[in-house]
Scaffold this motif. Structure first.
Motif, PDB file in Angstrom:
ATOM      1  N   LEU A  81       8.391  -1.018  43.492  1.00  0.00           N
ATOM      2  CA  LEU A  81       7.403  -0.954  42.416  1.00  0.00           C
ATOM      3  C   LEU A  81       6.051  -1.474  42.896  1.00  0.00           C
ATOM      4  O   LEU A  81       5.967  -2.511  43.546  1.00  0.00           O
ATOM      5  N   GLN A  82       5.004  -0.723  42.598  1.00  0.00           N
ATOM      6  CA  GLN A  82       3.646  -1.115  42.971  1.00  0.00           C
ATOM      7  C   GLN A  82       2.825  -1.317  41.711  1.00  0.00           C
ATOM      8  O   GLN A  82       3.102  -0.724  40.669  1.00  0.00           O
ATOM      9  N   ILE A  83       1.793  -2.150  41.819  1.00  0.00           N
ATOM     10  CA  ILE A  83       0.963  -2.460  40.650  1.00  0.00           C
ATOM     11  C   ILE A  83       0.328  -1.196  40.067  1.00  0.00           C
ATOM     12  O   ILE A  83       0.131  -1.095  38.862  1.00  0.00           O
ATOM     13  N   SER A  84       0.062  -0.193  40.916  1.00  0.00           N
ATOM     14  CA  SER A  84      -0.540   1.054  40.430  1.00  0.00           C
ATOM     15  C   SER A  84       0.421   1.835  39.525  1.00  0.00           C
ATOM     16  O   SER A  84      -0.017   2.719  38.791  1.00  0.00           O
ATOM     17  N   GLN A  85       1.692   1.515  39.555  1.00  0.00           N
ATOM     18  CA  GLN A  85       2.680   2.185  38.723  1.00  0.00           C
ATOM     19  C   GLN A  85       2.874   1.480  37.374  1.00  0.00           C
ATOM     20  O   GLN A  85       3.676   1.925  36.565  1.00  0.00           O
ATOM     21  N   CYS A  86       2.183   0.391  37.161  1.00  0.00           N
ATOM     22  CA  CYS A  86       2.380  -0.429  35.968  1.00  0.00           C
ATOM     23  C   CYS A  86       1.225  -0.265  34.987  1.00  0.00           C
ATOM     24  O   CYS A  86       0.062  -0.390  35.363  1.00  0.00           O
ATOM     25  N   ARG A  87       1.554  -0.001  33.743  1.00  0.00           N
ATOM     26  CA  ARG A  87       0.575   0.024  32.663  1.00  0.00           C
ATOM     27  C   ARG A  87       0.980  -1.116  31.732  1.00  0.00           C
ATOM     28  O   ARG A  87       1.866  -0.961  30.900  1.00  0.00           O
ATOM     29  N   LEU A  88       0.342  -2.272  31.927  1.00  0.00           N
ATOM     30  CA  LEU A  88       0.755  -3.472  31.212  1.00  0.00           C
ATOM     31  C   LEU A  88      -0.362  -3.957  30.289  1.00  0.00           C
ATOM     32  O   LEU A  88      -1.369  -4.478  30.749  1.00  0.00           O
ATOM     33  N   PRO A  89      -0.186  -3.794  28.981  1.00  0.00           N
ATOM     34  CA  PRO A  89      -1.192  -4.295  28.049  1.00  0.00           C
ATOM     35  C   PRO A  89      -1.151  -5.819  27.979  1.00  0.00           C
ATOM     36  O   PRO A  89      -0.203  -6.449  28.440  1.00  0.00           O
ATOM     37  N   ALA A  90      -2.169  -6.410  27.407  1.00  0.00           N
ATOM     38  CA  ALA A  90      -2.224  -7.871  27.280  1.00  0.00           C
ATOM     39  C   ALA A  90      -1.067  -8.395  26.427  1.00  0.00           C
ATOM     40  O   ALA A  90      -0.544  -9.475  26.669  1.00  0.00           O
ATOM     41  N   THR A  91      -0.659  -7.626  25.423  1.00  0.00           N
ATOM     42  CA  THR A  91       0.476  -8.011  24.589  1.00  0.00           C
ATOM     43  C   THR A  91       1.359  -6.786  24.360  1.00  0.00           C
ATOM     44  O   THR A  91       0.910  -5.646  24.486  1.00  0.00           O
ATOM     45  N   GLY A  92       2.591  -7.027  24.039  1.00  0.00           N
ATOM     46  CA  GLY A  92       3.511  -5.930  23.733  1.00  0.00           C
ATOM     47  C   GLY A  92       4.116  -5.294  24.975  1.00  0.00           C
ATOM     48  O   GLY A  92       3.979  -5.800  26.081  1.00  0.00           O
ATOM     49  N   TRP A  93       4.779  -4.181  24.743  1.00  0.00           N
ATOM     50  CA  TRP A  93       5.479  -3.477  25.809  1.00  0.00           C
ATOM     51  C   TRP A  93       4.518  -2.621  26.624  1.00  0.00           C
ATOM     52  O   TRP A  93       3.556  -2.088  26.111  1.00  0.00           O
ATOM     53  N   GLY A  94       4.830  -2.454  27.871  1.00  0.00           N
ATOM     54  CA  GLY A  94       4.032  -1.615  28.757  1.00  0.00           C
ATOM     55  C   GLY A  94       4.847  -0.431  29.238  1.00  0.00           C
ATOM     56  O   GLY A  94       5.898  -0.111  28.694  1.00  0.00           O
ATOM     57  N   LEU A  95       4.345   0.199  30.296  1.00  0.00           N
ATOM     58  CA  LEU A  95       4.991   1.377  30.857  1.00  0.00           C
ATOM     59  C   LEU A  95       5.051   1.230  32.370  1.00  0.00           C
ATOM     60  O   LEU A  95       4.062   0.855  33.006  1.00  0.00           O
ATOM     61  N   LEU A  96       6.218   1.505  32.942  1.00  0.00           N
ATOM     62  CA  LEU A  96       6.391   1.492  34.389  1.00  0.00           C
ATOM     63  C   LEU A  96       6.720   2.907  34.832  1.00  0.00           C
ATOM     64  O   LEU A  96       7.674   3.517  34.345  1.00  0.00           O
ATOM     65  N   ASN A  97       5.926   3.452  35.737  1.00  0.00           N
ATOM     66  CA  ASN A  97       6.158   4.784  36.273  1.00  0.00           C
ATOM     67  C   ASN A  97       6.886   4.616  37.603  1.00  0.00           C
ATOM     68  O   ASN A  97       6.264   4.323  38.616  1.00  0.00           O
ATOM     69  N   LEU A  98       8.206   4.786  37.584  1.00  0.00           N
ATOM     70  CA  LEU A  98       9.015   4.508  38.769  1.00  0.00           C
ATOM     71  C   LEU A  98       8.964   5.666  39.750  1.00  0.00           C
ATOM     72  O   LEU A  98       9.215   6.805  39.393  1.00  0.00           O
ATOM     73  N   LYS A  99       8.673   5.346  40.991  1.00  0.00           N
ATOM     74  CA  LYS A  99       8.739   6.324  42.071  1.00  0.00           C
ATOM     75  C   LYS A  99       8.768   5.547  43.384  1.00  0.00           C
ATOM     76  O   LYS A  99       8.316   4.405  43.460  1.00  0.00           O
ATOM     77  N   GLY A 100       9.360   6.132  44.386  1.00  0.00           N
ATOM     78  CA  GLY A 100       9.369   5.499  45.691  1.00  0.00           C
ATOM     79  C   GLY A 100      10.630   4.745  46.030  1.00  0.00           C
ATOM     80  O   GLY A 100      10.872   4.448  47.180  1.00  0.00           O
ATOM     81  N   GLY A 101      11.476   4.456  45.059  1.00  0.00           N
ATOM     82  CA  GLY A 101      12.728   3.770  45.357  1.00  0.00           C
ATOM     83  C   GLY A 101      13.751   4.761  45.879  1.00  0.00           C
ATOM     84  O   GLY A 101      13.747   5.929  45.523  1.00  0.00           O
ATOM     85  N   VAL A 102      14.624   4.327  46.737  1.00  0.00           N
ATOM     86  CA  VAL A 102      15.680   5.187  47.257  1.00  0.00           C
ATOM     87  C   VAL A 102      16.977   4.772  46.592  1.00  0.00           C
ATOM     88  O   VAL A 102      17.373   3.615  46.649  1.00  0.00           O
TER      89      VAL A 102
END
Length: 137
Positions: A98-119
């Protein structure tokens, strides 16, 4: 060891190990044939149910993550690692890649992780054709 039956996976693993030892003994001439060869055996049924007592509560996980994060050195990294596994249901390989560019993290509440690159590798026992399956996220 305590008199209770072993888990199905444990029994299968140990039977495979004994079978391998006996096969080597046949190769080296200690036995004419593998005595397990003609043995009819069925593995015990595995239990797919999860015991709720084995699953940590959100409060327990919060305390664990706080304690891990307070450790010097890798503490903050491990806090993020275990937090991703618990809250996002990620596999260790997914968290590691997981890389920071794959993370959409708001200041509060739930965010979104775009998973790619893991084997991710599925063992041959989990596939229909018995072949090892490997995919890249």
């Amino acid at each position: 060891m305590d008199g209770n039956p072993a888990a199905a996976k444990t029994v299968k693993r140990k039977k495979a190990a004994v079978n391998e030892v006996l096969s080597v003994a046949v190769e080296r001439g200690y036995f004419a044939q593998n005595p397990l060869g003609g043995l009819r055996w069925t593995a015990p049924e595995s239990v797919d149910a999860v015991d709720p007592d084995c699953v940590p509560t959100p409060a327990q996980v919060g305390r664990l993550l706080a304690a891990v994060g307070a450790q010097r050195g890798l503490g903050p990294h491990l806090r993020a690692f275990f937090g991703c596994m618990y809250y996002a249901g990620m596999r260790p390989a997914e968290v590691i890649h997981l890389q920071i560019s794959q993370c959409r993290l708001p200041a509060t509440g739930w965010g979104l992780l775009n998973l790619k690159g893991g084997v991710v590798t599925a063992g041959k026992e989990w596939t229909n054709d018995g072949m090892l399956m490997r995919s890249t996220l």
